[in-house]
Write an enzyme that holds these catalytic residues in place. Structure first.
Site, PDB file in Angstrom:
ATOM      1  N   ASP A 230     -18.983 -21.270  26.546  1.00 58.43           N
ATOM      2  CA  ASP A 230     -18.527 -20.867  25.200  1.00 58.43           C
ATOM      3  C   ASP A 230     -18.639 -22.040  24.234  1.00 58.43           C
ATOM      4  OD1 ASP A 230     -16.523 -19.605  23.119  1.00 58.43           O
ATOM      5  OD2 ASP A 230     -16.953 -18.015  24.559  1.00 58.43           O
TER       6      ASP A 230
ATOM      7  N   ASP B  95     -10.024 -10.957  20.785  1.00 57.89           N
ATOM      8  CA  ASP B  95      -9.621 -12.146  21.524  1.00 57.89           C
ATOM      9  C   ASP B  95      -8.354 -11.880  22.322  1.00 57.89           C
ATOM     10  OD1 ASP B  95     -11.674 -13.734  20.854  1.00 57.89           O
ATOM     11  OD2 ASP B  95     -10.662 -14.805  19.253  1.00 57.89           O
TER      12      ASP B  95
ATOM     13  N   ASP C 198     -21.095 -15.412  17.673  1.00 61.14           N
ATOM     14  CA  ASP C 198     -19.758 -15.338  17.075  1.00 61.14           C
ATOM     15  C   ASP C 198     -19.844 -15.351  15.541  1.00 61.14           C
ATOM     16  OD1 ASP C 198     -16.998 -15.223  17.100  1.00 61.14           O
ATOM     17  OD2 ASP C 198     -16.773 -16.873  18.513  1.00 61.14           O
TER      18      ASP C 198
HETATM   19  C1  DGJ Z   1     -13.712 -16.573  18.841  1.00 65.05           C
HETATM   20  C2  DGJ Z   1     -14.159 -15.732  20.009  1.00 65.05           C
HETATM   21  O1  DGJ Z   1     -13.715 -14.430  19.873  1.00 65.05           O
HETATM   22  C3  DGJ Z   1     -13.675 -16.387  21.296  1.00 65.05           C
HETATM   23  O2  DGJ Z   1     -13.971 -15.572  22.396  1.00 65.05           O
HETATM   24  C4  DGJ Z   1     -14.310 -17.730  21.416  1.00 65.05           C
HETATM   25  O3  DGJ Z   1     -15.690 -17.589  21.575  1.00 65.05           O
HETATM   26  C5  DGJ Z   1     -13.987 -18.578  20.196  1.00 65.05           C
HETATM   27  N1  DGJ Z   1     -14.283 -17.880  18.966  1.00 65.05           N
HETATM   28  C6  DGJ Z   1     -14.734 -19.884  20.230  1.00 65.05           C
HETATM   29  O4  DGJ Z   1     -14.543 -20.615  19.100  1.00 65.05           O
END
Ligand code: DGJ
Length: 772
Positions: A360, A535, A471
């Site tokens: 990630d 999230d 993202d």
């Molecule tokens: C937001 C995403 O939804 C998370 O899963 C993760 O990738 C973070 N950003 C990383 O900054």
């Protein structure tokens, strides 16, 4: 099937029909949308009758005083001729603002695709109705594409300026569907970060109900999907209409009911601040809107929409293709990790049986927190030991390798920000505002599109990378919308980059992520086959989010991870098995620190993964049945089935004293066939029983002490297992009786202890002839 006969046009999918009619003044109406008609001969019975003008309505033409626009079931409408609904089209030119379109032609043709916006694929047929505004020299094309297998009709509108003047489009809906109120309810979803896709239900009332986003993304505030249903329709029966838009930016949907209880549903690009200028002989195409009707309740409508997305939205290499089980390091490490930590996680993830290691955020540049590095996609080899090496190691362990990017964003400590300050979205006078400490690049600019394409291409080529999580962690502000199409240019710019990337890397699985479900829509799904919904990995919250998503989107697009027992977001403690009960409905992944697992946890996860692999196709592509909305009920059932096997989850919000008898109701099975059912046995922590543990031990054990926590690493309690046989008909009626629920006294393998926020999974399998 498209049938055109005289003034009537009948569009039929397998189970639905839309009846269009050209009336005597040349206006086109949609007089019926519902279950499939037997024959076009039924048309006269269904077309609205106009014996008298109603009260103070305006007469459209003196020759026929009964006809007023306000009372017609128009499929396209404008201002200024007596139709007082919110129009579907608002135009302006130097010649004036009154546009009055009349029927010109209706033709069936082979399905077309949009030039700049995503289009569904695989339509059987397309109808184009052309309307003409003679005085202003504007043509309007209303396109209807038919998808038999999913009973979906997808529509878009094309506006063609045939005049020698500039024409400004202030509003152009993709679809206008007239209906008549039958005590209807509107269900849509609203949300925010970690609380996405909550179901909102309200009765349809007089005036306008508007569902919209002005965020620059389709947004987690209000998803572009919504449904309209008869008040008495439920998940399992009744009349339901589903709607969605294939677009990822500002949208505006409205359901308007006038004083005659005539209803008009509109879907389209947001008209707020919108002004598309068409020069002579230019045209504009709206995004596709989709609609479905089902008389088989919300489940019927949802499964049609699911089929439509799986078959006609998702790109070919991933259509119907099983998705890998990911391990993602985000919740385990956040921004702080090193190569040793990553390698150790990778080895453990492989041992558990996961198939894709996803690195990630924070593998690049100066990124050790959320203030730095976005836009500088040079890898930080000190932290990772090299992306290519990590990918190789994953391969050795039998895993694929994936990576995170946020390509549309920049922090101000990066070369791209310093060298191209004009690439950041801002207007002429104001200091742009930050969101998560970052700025947004203007994807409307060709140079930015090329930069984003290059950054992603270079990253994908830096090792054997087969997955990319895209993202997008903030919404858009500070735009300069003097041309009236800032957002349209941004999103079409993004689509053009996504088109180039998916063509250049057809085998890379892209996961759409926008701090979770901020851009969860059919536009993004046209390029990215799966999406990180939220999230929030807490099992209860996640069940709510997934039930909202499943109203309009299939299991295959929803990526769900099992995370640490104590949720990072809600601080709620639930077992790993409870988390699995929810996460397995869709594309399963894991996202917890594997270094913290004890031997029992490892066994639990290994058995989850084995179970998931056995039933993966059903859990990703099965037909979904739900019985209630968890938000306003204490219990909920969710099911995925292919008709031969069904995986059924029971969720329990709050443990009640002496709960009532529970049944295993299952839908979508063959009525006359026999099926076996078995509980997927869960692991229950011994700590769960608190002081009751002392009823079974020869000496006193402190329920909060060290001994119990040590024992808990090795010993667990097993849940009950219900097993038996029943026919598809019995399952659909009420279903077999399950074990008695926990009622405060005694516990053994005949007791079903669901707990607060607990769950259970059942596997229902068709008995083969030899077994029968
Ligand atoms: C937001 C995403 O939804 C998370 O899963 C993760 O990738 C973070 N950003 C990383 O900054």
């Amino acid at each position: 099937m498209i049938e055109i006969q005289g003034n009537n046009i009948l569009l039929s999918t397998l189970k639905t029909s839309l009846l269009l009619h050209v009336n005597e003044i040349g206006k086109v109406t949609a007089d019926y949308y519902g279950s499939r008609l037997l024959s076009l001969d039924e048309a006269p019975a269904l077309i609205r009758k106009y014996p008298y003008n109603q009260g103070d309505s305006i007469t459209y033409k003196d020759e026929n005083p009964a006809l007023c626009l306000d009372h017609m079931k128009l499929i396209s409408s404008t201002l200024g001729k007596g139709d007082y609904f919110m129009p579907s089209l608002i135009l302006e030119s130097s010649k004036g603002t009154l546009f009055d379109f009349l029927f010109e032609s209706a033709v069936a043709l082979s399905p077309t695709i949009l030039e700049k916006l995503p289009s569904p694929h695989g339509a059987q047929e397309e109808l184009v109705i052309t309307l003409l505004e003679k005085a202003m020299q504007i043509r309007l094309e209303l396109h209807y594409q038919l998808f038999d297998d999913s009973d979906v009709i997808a529509c878009y509108t094309k506006i063609i300026n045939e005049s020698e003047e500039e024409v400004t489009i202030r509003k152009a809906a993709s679809l206008q569907l007239p209906l008549v109120n039958h005590e209807m309810e509107v269900w849509s979803t609203y949300g925010n970060w970690t609380g996405e896709l909550n179901i909102d239900k309200k009765p349809l009332t007089f005036g306008r109900t508007v569902i919209e986003s002005l965020c620059g993304s389709s947004s987690n505030r209000h998803n572009p999907f919504f449904l309209l249903k008869n008040k008495d329709a439920s998940y399992t029966q009744g009349e339901v209409y589903g709607f969605n838009l294939m677009y990822s930016s500002n949208f505006e949907h409205s359901i308007e009911m006038d004083s005659f209880q005539d209803v008009r549903v509109q879907l389209g690009i947001s008209s707020t601040g919108f002004a598309m200028k068409l020069q002579p002989h230019e045209n504009f195409e709206t995004p596709f809107a989709v609609m479905n009707f089902s008389f088989e309740g919300i489940n019927g409508m949802s499964s049609d929409m699911h089929r439509f997305v799986n078959e006609h939205v998702i790109l070919l290499p991933f259509r119907g293709k099983d998705r890998p089980i990911a391990y993602n390091n985000w919740e385990a490490t956040g921004f702080s990790f090193n190569a040793t930590k990553l390698r150790s996680l990778m080895k453990k993830a492989a041992k558990l049986g996961t198939e894709l290691f996803v690195l990630d955020d924070a593998w690049f540049s100066t990124r050790n927190d959320d203030k730095h590095g976005l836009g500088d996609w040079r890898e930080n080899t000190k932290k990772t030991g090299g992306i290519a090496n990590l990918a190789k190691e994953a391969k050795k362990l039998g895993m694929k390798f994936g990576i995170w990017m946020e390509p549309e964003m920049v922090n101000d400590d990066t070369p791209v920000y310093r060298d191209h300050p004009d690439w950041v979205i801002k207007d002429l006078f104001h200091q742009p505002s930050r969101g998560r400490n970052q700025f947004v690049l203007n994807l409307g600019l060709k140079e930015v599109q090329d930069f984003v394409f290059q950054s992603v291409s270079d990253t994908l080529k830096s090792g054997e990378i087969s997955y990319l999580k895209w993202d997008y962690n903030r919404n858009i502000t500070d735009y300069d919308n003097r041309n009236g199409i800032f957002f349209y240019q941004y999103i079409t710019g993004l689509y053009s980059v996504l088109r180039r990337l998916t063509e250049a890397f057809p085998d890379v699985l892209f996961e759409n992520c926008a701090s979770g479900g901020n851009r969860f829509d059919l536009g993004m799904l046209s390029f990215f086959p799966q999406s990180w919904l939220s999230d929030d990995t807490d099992s209860y919250q996640r069940t709510l989010i997934q039930e909202g998503a499943l109203l309009g989107y299939p299991l295959s697009v929803s990526s769900n991870h099992v995370a640490a027992k104590t949720s990072n977001q809600m601080l709620r403690l639930t077992s790993l098995d409870t988390k699995f009960d929810t996460a397995c409905f869709g594309v399963l992944g894991y996202e917890l620190d594997l270094g913290d697992l004890n031997s029992l946890d490892i066994k639990v996860i290994q058995s989850q993964i084995q179970y998931y692999k056995e039933h993966r196709h059903i859990l990703q592509f099965g037909t979904v049945y739900q019985d209630t909305t968890y938000f306003d009920h204490d219990e909920k059932m969710m099911e995925a089935t292919d008709g031969k096997t069904a995986i059924v989850a029971h969720y329990n919000k709050i443990q009640k004293p002496n709960p009532k008898e529970s049944h295993l109701q299952v839908f979508g099975l063959q009525e006359d066939a026999l099926y076996t059912y078995t509980t997927r046995q869960e692991s229950i922590a011994i700590q769960k029983f608190g002081n009751l543990i002392n009823y079974t031990t020869p000496f006193h054990v402190n329920p909060n002490g060290t001994l119990i926590s040590i024992l808990g690493k090795y010993i667990d309690m097993k849940s009950e297992v219900d097993q038996g046989v029943a026919s598809g008909k019995t399952f659909a009626h009420l279903g077999p009786v399950l074990s008695q629920e926990w009622s405060g006294v005694g516990y053994d393998d005949k007791v079903r202890l669901m707990s607060d926020f607990g769950g259970r999974l059942y596997t229902v399998v068709l008995k083969t002839n030899t077994e029968a």
